[in-house]
Design a protein around this motif. Structure first.
Motif, mmCIF file in Angstrom:
data_model
loop_
_atom_site.group_PDB
_atom_site.id
_atom_site.type_symbol
_atom_site.label_atom_id
_atom_site.label_comp_id
_atom_site.label_asym_id
_atom_site.label_seq_id
_atom_site.Cartn_x
_atom_site.Cartn_y
_atom_site.Cartn_z
ATOM 1 N N GLY A 12 -12.906 38.662 22.299
ATOM 2 C CA GLY A 12 -12.763 38.227 23.678
ATOM 3 C C GLY A 12 -11.456 37.478 23.888
ATOM 4 N N SER A 13 -11.130 37.145 25.084
ATOM 5 C CA SER A 13 -11.981 37.374 26.229
ATOM 6 C C SER A 13 -11.860 38.787 26.803
ATOM 7 C CB SER A 13 -11.644 36.366 27.344
ATOM 8 O OG SER A 13 -10.300 36.547 27.792
ATOM 9 N N SER A 14 -10.797 39.536 26.407
ATOM 10 C CA SER A 14 -10.617 40.874 26.991
ATOM 11 C C SER A 14 -11.406 41.926 26.215
ATOM 12 C CB SER A 14 -9.131 41.234 27.019
ATOM 13 O OG SER A 14 -8.355 40.160 27.490
ATOM 14 N N PHE A 43 -14.064 33.775 33.359
ATOM 15 C CA PHE A 43 -12.756 33.145 33.559
ATOM 16 C C PHE A 43 -11.904 33.189 32.295
ATOM 17 C CE2 PHE A 43 -15.193 31.385 37.104
ATOM 18 C CZ PHE A 43 -14.342 31.714 38.150
ATOM 19 N N ALA A 44 -12.118 34.214 31.475
ATOM 20 C CA ALA A 44 -11.338 34.453 30.245
ATOM 21 C C ALA A 44 -11.545 33.374 29.186
ATOM 22 C CB ALA A 44 -9.845 34.621 30.564
ATOM 23 N N MET A 45 -12.681 32.661 29.277
ATOM 24 C CA MET A 45 -12.959 31.609 28.297
ATOM 25 C C MET A 45 -13.923 32.134 27.247
ATOM 26 S SD MET A 45 -13.425 28.459 30.897
ATOM 27 C CE MET A 45 -12.222 28.204 32.210
ATOM 28 N N GLY A 46 -13.377 32.466 26.082
ATOM 29 C CA GLY A 46 -14.251 32.926 25.014
ATOM 30 C C GLY A 46 -13.529 33.796 24.016
ATOM 31 N N SER A 47 -14.200 34.080 22.914
ATOM 32 C CA SER A 47 -13.622 34.883 21.839
ATOM 33 C C SER A 47 -14.539 36.034 21.452
ATOM 34 C CB SER A 47 -13.391 34.002 20.602
ATOM 35 O OG SER A 47 -12.696 32.838 20.947
ATOM 36 N N SER A 48 -15.612 36.237 22.206
ATOM 37 C CA SER A 48 -16.584 37.255 21.800
ATOM 38 C C SER A 48 -17.109 38.091 22.963
ATOM 39 C CB SER A 48 -17.775 36.581 21.109
ATOM 40 O OG SER A 48 -18.512 35.830 22.058
ATOM 41 N N ALA A 81 -12.304 30.356 15.192
ATOM 42 C CA ALA A 81 -11.858 31.732 14.925
ATOM 43 C C ALA A 81 -10.522 32.041 15.613
ATOM 44 C CB ALA A 81 -12.929 32.724 15.375
ATOM 45 N N ASP A 82 -10.051 31.138 16.487
ATOM 46 C CA ASP A 82 -8.783 31.343 17.205
ATOM 47 C C ASP A 82 -7.573 30.805 16.438
ATOM 48 O OD1 ASP A 82 -10.186 32.388 19.359
ATOM 49 O OD2 ASP A 82 -10.200 30.521 20.486
ATOM 50 N N ILE A 83 -7.775 30.359 15.224
ATOM 51 C CA ILE A 83 -6.742 29.622 14.478
ATOM 52 C C ILE A 83 -5.399 30.350 14.383
ATOM 53 C CG2 ILE A 83 -7.777 30.431 12.286
ATOM 54 C CD1 ILE A 83 -6.075 27.044 12.590
ATOM 55 N N ALA A 141 -6.628 32.343 37.656
ATOM 56 C CA ALA A 141 -6.051 31.373 36.719
ATOM 57 C C ALA A 141 -7.093 30.716 35.816
ATOM 58 C CB ALA A 141 -5.306 30.306 37.499
ATOM 59 N N PHE A 142 -6.761 30.621 34.539
ATOM 60 C CA PHE A 142 -7.550 29.843 33.570
ATOM 61 C C PHE A 142 -6.696 28.639 33.192
ATOM 62 C CE2 PHE A 142 -8.850 30.324 28.739
ATOM 63 C CZ PHE A 142 -9.195 28.985 28.685
ATOM 64 N N ALA A 143 -5.660 28.818 32.389
ATOM 65 C CA ALA A 143 -4.760 27.729 32.015
ATOM 66 C C ALA A 143 -3.333 28.228 32.291
ATOM 67 C CB ALA A 143 -4.935 27.365 30.555
ATOM 68 N N THR A 193 -5.471 39.847 29.545
ATOM 69 C CA THR A 193 -4.699 38.604 29.593
ATOM 70 C C THR A 193 -4.942 37.831 28.310
ATOM 71 O OG1 THR A 193 -6.508 37.405 30.677
ATOM 72 C CG2 THR A 193 -4.835 38.405 32.111
ATOM 73 N N ASP A 194 -3.930 37.052 27.937
ATOM 74 C CA ASP A 194 -3.963 36.303 26.683
ATOM 75 C C ASP A 194 -3.555 34.876 27.002
ATOM 76 O OD1 ASP A 194 -3.088 35.231 24.096
ATOM 77 O OD2 ASP A 194 -3.159 37.296 23.352
ATOM 78 N N THR A 195 -4.504 33.956 26.823
ATOM 79 C CA THR A 195 -4.235 32.537 27.045
ATOM 80 C C THR A 195 -4.137 31.835 25.696
ATOM 81 O OG1 THR A 195 -5.443 32.663 29.122
ATOM 82 C CG2 THR A 195 -5.143 30.459 28.207
#
Ligand code: GLN
Length: 451
Positions: free
Chosen positions: A126-128, A100-105, A397-399, A178-180, A146-148
């Motif tokens: 991630g998530s893509s 569901f596109a939740m993550g960074s790796s 890491a998303d800062i 949908a994620f957010a 996609t970029d949330t």
């Protein structure tokens, strides 16, 4: 062309593709050939593309990287998929992503992590992750993502390719799982800014089926690619070059900035003072919206249903316990908590207020500069498994990407050199370029002049 990429995909061990169907792809390629012969073409006709498995498709399964949707086939195509079909693009398949596109790796995918083509012991981001890795490994010339909170820019950066998240509302969310919803935005990942511009031309536009789609005249995003950069003011946010930024990443980014100076740009010191608050703000708002969006996965309407249950409540409970992965459950719990009576004002409402202040920071900054530049990610790609059990380390890491998403601004990532992995391998660094609302053509121009 389609056959060439199908062969490469068949020989790849990156786990970037989740579903391929060569017969279907070749059928589309034959149709594209007919269009090319008849002259009914666009710049993209006959060019292969692959979609992040978060865009629903009639011809392929759409899993969103989740067990919950492992065998789900949508009765319709997402608007974005429809648009690329109309342009005559040829579909190679669907790309792996975090659940569901939740993550960074990309390690949160039910179907396993994707490997970074530059170093197969590293995450692709991630998530893509599938979308970026497939471009880097030349398994497809174009992909959607996609970029949330950074999911186009960060994997593009860590895989050394180009990706752009347009202004919120530019690309239809219809058929994008949908994620957010107030943050989700589709966009392309490709080799160059020029390719991204051509893809954006096809993917943007008003869609009455998406309530937050923006009604604007169609534009040609490639129109300014060759404009010189003389006099361009580039804002460098102090907060993006401070503690926590790895030395190798900073070095590559500063080298790119030097190139921009040679192209006639000037560097301006700016401040985005609320940067630090973007992490807690995003990780309240995104889970809140996710907990609501994911309530539809109840074992009745879509996908997976638990086998043994005693009554309806038990069916809901077991379906969701078995169908969702750990990170998704964590977000649902956090989201339900911050929206609950007694906590709503303290967390959710507070986060919404800070979100507004973050957006105001950018408007203040854009009185001093034309575009903002900085790193995309504080480090190069880390090793697979390194942060897999540490959600907070992933969130931190998303800062540098979250604020742009919270403000709804366009942002892109272009490759700007290499840093060192832990085993001294070469790992790509991305340069982030952020613009004001609807400044996509400018961002692509700025990127193209460097590329
Ligand atoms: N890494 C962020 C998250 O886990 C962003 C993900 C995204 O943009 N889809 O939520």
């Amino acid at each position: 062309l389609a056959q060439l990429f199908l062969d490469r995909i068949a020989h790849s061990d990156l786990n970037a593709f989740l579903h391929v169907d060569p017969a279907l792809t070749l059928k589309e390629a034959a149709l594209a050939d007919q269009r090319l012969a008849s002259g009914d073409t666009t710049a993209l006709t006959g060019i292969p593309i692959a979609h992040k498995d978060i865009f629903v498709t009639r011809d392929w399964r759409s899993t969103a990287g989740s067990k919950m949707l492992e065998n789900y086939v949508s009765p319709f195509d997402a608007t974005v998929v429809e648009q690329f079909k109309q342009a005559g693009m040829v579909h190679l398949g669907k790309l792996n992503c975090d659940e569901f596109a939740m993550g960074s790796s990309n390690e949160n995918s039910y179907f396993g992590a994707v490997k970074n083509p530059w170093d197969k012991t590293a995450i692709p981001g991630g998530s893509s992750g599938g979308s970026a890795a497939a471009i880097a490994a030349r398994l497809t010339p174009a992909s959607t993502a996609t970029d949330t909170g950074g999911s186009i820019r960060q994997p593009a950066a860590l895989c050394g390719v180009t990706g752009i998240k347009p202004t919120y509302g530019s690309v239809s969310r219809f058929g994008m799982i949908a994620f957010a919803s107030s943050l989700d935005q589709g966009g392309p990942i490709a080799k160059t800014a020029e390719d991204c511009g051509l893809l954006l031309n096809a993917m943007t536009g008003f869609d009455p089926r998406d309530s937050t789609s923006i009604e604007r005249a169609k534009e040609d995003f490639t129109r300014d690619l060759n404009q010189p950069l003389q006099g361009l003011k580039i804002g460098l946010p102090r907060e993006y070059f401070g503690d926590g930024l790895a030395a190798d990443v900073e070095q590559a980014v500063r080298a790119a900035l030097k190139e921009y100076e040679k192209l006639g740009a000037t560097l301006v010191d700016i401040s985005l003072p609320k940067t630090e608050l973007s992490i807690p703000t995003y990780y309240v708002i995104a889970p809140a919206e996710a907990s609501s969006n994911l309530s539809r996965f109840d074992g009745v309407r879509y996908g997976y249903r638990a086998k043994d249950y005693s009554d309806l409540s038990d069916m809901y409970r077991k379906t969701r316990a078995e169908g969702f992965g750990e990170e998704v459950k964590r977000r649902i719990l956090v989201g339900a908590y911050v929206l609950s009576h007694g906590y709503y004002d303290a967390y959710y409402l507070q986060a919404q207020k800070i979100r507004r202040l973050i957006a105001q920071d950018f408007q203040q900054a854009f009185t001093q500069c034309d575009v903002i530049m900085g790193p995309v990610c504080p480090t190069v790609a880390w090793d697979l498994g390194d942060k897999a059990d540490d959600p907070i380390a992933n969130y931190l890491a998303d800062i540098f990407t979250l604020s742009t998403s919270l403000a709804g601004l366009p942002g892109m990532s272009i490759p700007c050199g290499f840093g060192q992995g832990e085993k001294n391998s070469k790992r790509p660094v991305g340069l982030q370029i952020i613009g004001n609302y609807f400044a996509e053509a400018k961002l692509l121009n700025v990127a193209h002049q460097y590329q």
